[in-house]
Design a protein around this motif. Structure first.
Motif, mmCIF file in Angstrom:
data_model
loop_
_atom_site.group_PDB
_atom_site.id
_atom_site.type_symbol
_atom_site.label_atom_id
_atom_site.label_comp_id
_atom_site.label_asym_id
_atom_site.label_seq_id
_atom_site.Cartn_x
_atom_site.Cartn_y
_atom_site.Cartn_z
ATOM 1 N N GLY A 57 3.737 -1.678 2.657
ATOM 2 C CA GLY A 57 3.967 -2.590 1.772
ATOM 3 C C GLY A 57 4.658 -2.401 0.459
ATOM 4 N N SER A 58 4.650 -0.987 0.150
ATOM 5 C CA SER A 58 5.502 -0.381 -1.069
ATOM 6 C C SER A 58 6.687 -0.160 -0.682
ATOM 7 C CB SER A 58 4.596 0.613 -1.520
ATOM 8 O OG SER A 58 3.246 0.187 -1.724
ATOM 9 N N LEU A 59 7.533 -0.271 0.407
ATOM 10 C CA LEU A 59 8.658 0.101 0.475
ATOM 11 C C LEU A 59 9.822 -0.614 -0.338
ATOM 12 C CD1 LEU A 59 8.759 0.580 4.422
ATOM 13 C CD2 LEU A 59 8.695 2.195 2.832
ATOM 14 N N GLY A 60 9.600 -1.762 -0.655
ATOM 15 C CA GLY A 60 10.555 -2.418 -1.373
ATOM 16 C C GLY A 60 10.610 -1.899 -2.875
ATOM 17 N N GLY B 273 -4.761 -1.768 3.478
ATOM 18 C CA GLY B 273 -3.594 -1.263 2.993
ATOM 19 C C GLY B 273 -2.564 -2.018 2.117
ATOM 20 N N PRO B 274 -2.154 -3.391 2.879
ATOM 21 C CA PRO B 274 -1.238 -3.994 2.029
ATOM 22 C C PRO B 274 -1.972 -4.754 0.974
ATOM 23 C CG PRO B 274 -1.105 -4.400 4.274
ATOM 24 C CD PRO B 274 -2.242 -3.510 4.099
ATOM 25 N N LEU B 275 -3.266 -5.223 0.954
ATOM 26 C CA LEU B 275 -3.934 -5.619 -0.134
ATOM 27 C C LEU B 275 -4.278 -4.824 -1.155
ATOM 28 C CD1 LEU B 275 -6.663 -7.670 1.896
ATOM 29 C CD2 LEU B 275 -4.672 -8.845 0.937
ATOM 30 N N VAL B 276 -4.668 -3.472 -1.077
ATOM 31 C CA VAL B 276 -4.874 -2.602 -2.091
ATOM 32 C C VAL B 276 -3.530 -2.268 -2.745
ATOM 33 C CG1 VAL B 276 -5.466 -0.394 -2.679
ATOM 34 C CG2 VAL B 276 -6.693 -1.627 -1.051
ATOM 35 N N SER C 277 5.107 -11.626 -3.230
ATOM 36 C CA SER C 277 4.962 -10.250 -3.942
ATOM 37 C C SER C 277 4.198 -9.255 -3.014
ATOM 38 C CB SER C 277 3.835 -10.618 -5.144
ATOM 39 O OG SER C 277 2.584 -11.198 -4.795
ATOM 40 N N ALA C 278 3.843 -8.217 -3.362
ATOM 41 C CA ALA C 278 3.090 -7.100 -2.506
ATOM 42 C C ALA C 278 1.658 -7.816 -2.249
ATOM 43 C CB ALA C 278 3.054 -5.763 -2.976
ATOM 44 N N LEU C 279 1.071 -8.281 -3.222
ATOM 45 C CA LEU C 279 -0.256 -8.858 -2.939
ATOM 46 C C LEU C 279 -0.222 -10.034 -1.890
ATOM 47 C CD1 LEU C 279 -3.229 -8.769 -3.692
ATOM 48 C CD2 LEU C 279 -2.842 -9.919 -5.258
#
Length: 474
Positions: A13-16, A133-136, A267-269
């Protein structure tokens, strides 16, 4: 155990943000998402043996410490190489945690019926980690840099270290030894295969280095089989595979994260929330998988799950290059439902289909193959995506009416995690349309490969696995 899966999806989820912050290439980004699972897959078998010797709880706690240390290294990473190394360190910790956590569960519940239900809950925890993971990551990325995401596991490590000695008893299976030749051959083989897949998509599979990598993989794989067959105490007892149920154990989420972020500009969230239906269904089904196995049988559960997952993946191929979520969630729900039918039952069937004294080796083997599937899935699908995206992007930009000079700047910026050139502001919508179209086109080959793999697995499962409940037929 949930920690080991939070790391996977939180990183994805943080790759971008990682690419934009470090200006890394797409190939480096694939390595970031693969280094962790590669380390887990390569070391899980040895970590399972180490747990039998030194105590499962002891090795579990050491793995927790290593996971926390790796998370802190990732938090301070300032370049792609350091981040990849930190992911590998976390993978060492994950390799210690996964097989020993499963062996602890199977040791506590020797009764096959109760063990199946306990393993289903164990598998459901992975879904909680995958969903969380993606939510956090999304919450943290809204307020802090991508570095903050890696503090989650560091904090969770402290909690686990505090409660495990109180809640978990230690257990051993003496008489085993570490298989050093097997460990070396496994690690080299998996590393060579992963390197060939990832780098081959960048430089071409006819390149001499790639051909050598695949040759090393084949040679070390053959040597590994020979060593294990001749060893008095092998790291992987190949006779376990005489059980059809055990043999059949052998990254759609990665593609969907990139689709939401690159095509739908979520967005990531928001990406975490959009992935939630898939993981929520998976967790719910895993929680009751033990009862479903007793009612419908192992073969029916596994075959149906693989077919449902294939149908969900096929449905995702209809997703258009726009921000409509209505096209996406039905396929994700089906995929999560299918995964819930497969992962917990296959794990329970594998553990129950071997003698109780072999549970430690079976646990390690199940987790090794699961992580091997993760690393190859992410590597293969990620490589297909990046290679196809680079190939179709010029055509898509030209078709959208982007001038060749601006298109070249866009292609360079996208490849290195940068932004659209400043002079292209007036035609930003046109560029975005071309990039989204190219990305959507590039998703489909990876999804097609996934559908084919799931259908093949369904056929093999129907042929090889007994219909009766896990533990009653081998």
């Amino acid at each position: 155990m949930m920690m080991t899966f939070i790391n996977i999806t939180a990183t994805i989820g943080s790759l971008g943000f990682i690419q934009s912050g470090l200006h890394t290439s797409t190939t480096t980004l694939v390595w970031v998402s693969s280094a962790y699972t590669l380390a887990v897959a390569g070391l899980t078998l040895s970590a399972g043996t180490l747990g039998d010797l030194a105590g499962r709880r002891t090795v579990f706690l050491i793995g927790t410490v290593v996971m926390g240390v790796g998370s802190l290294v990732a938090f301070g990473a300032g370049d792609g190489g350091t981040l990849i190394a930190a992911e590998a360190v976390m993978g060492v910790g994950g390799a210690m945690i996964l097989p020993n956590s499963l062996t602890i569960v199977s040791h506590i519940f020797p009764d096959p019926r109760k063990r199946t239900e306990a393993i289903s809950i164990w598998a459901g925890c992975s879904g909680v980690g995958l969903a969380g993971g993606p939510l956090v990551a999304g919450v943290l990325l809204n307020h802090f840099s991508w570095h903050s995401v890696f503090l989650v596991n560091a904090a969770m490590s402290l909690v686990v270290l505090a409660v495990t000695p109180i809640l978990v008893k230690n257990s051993r299976h003496l008489g085993r030894r570490i298989d050093i030749p097997g460990l070396v051959l496994t690690t080299v083989s998996l590393l060579a295969l992963t390197y060939g897949v990832i780098e081959g998509g960048h430089v071409g599979y006819g390149d001499t280095r790639i051909l050598v990598a695949f040759l090393v993989f084949l040679v070390t794989l053959v040597l590994f089989v020979r060593v294990e067959l001749r060893s008095a105490d092998p790291m992987l007892n190949l006779t376990l595979f005489r059980s059809a149920s055990f043999s059949t154990v052998m990254g759609v989420p990665l593609l969907m994260v990139l689709y939401f972020q690159r095509v739908q500009h979520a967005s990531a969230l928001d990406t975490g929330w959009r992935l939630l239906p898939m993981f929520a269904v998976y967790v719910a089904v895993s929680a009751v998988a033990g009862r479903l196995i007793r009612r419908f049988g192992t073969r029916s559960m596994l075959t149906a799950g693989l077919v449902i997952a294939a149908a969900g993946t096929a449905l995702l191929m209809a997703s258009p290059p726009d921000d409509s979520y209505a096209w996406v969630w039905p396929g994700m729900v089906l995929f999560g439902l299918g995964a819930g039918f497969v992962l917990a039952p296959s794990t329970a069937a594998s553990i129950s289909s071997v003698p109780h004294e072999a549970a430690g080796m079976a646990s390690a083997s199940v987790n090794m193959f699961r992580q091997l599937g993760n690393v190859l899935g992410a590597s293969v699908l990620g490589t297909i995506l990046t290679a196809h995206f680079s190939a179709v992007l010029p055509e898509r930009l030209a078709g959208a009416g982007v001038p060749s000079g601006v298109a070249a700047q866009v292609e360079s910026a996208v490849a290195h995690g940068g932004h659209a050139p400043a002079g292209a502001g007036a035609m930003g919508a046109t560029i975005a349309r071309g990039v989204a179209g190219a990305f959507t086109d590039s998703l489909r080959p990876g999804l097609i490969v996934t559908v084919c793999a799931l259908v093949l697995a369904a056929v093999l499962t129907f042929v090889l696995v007994g219909e009766k409940t896990a533990g009653h037929r081998k």
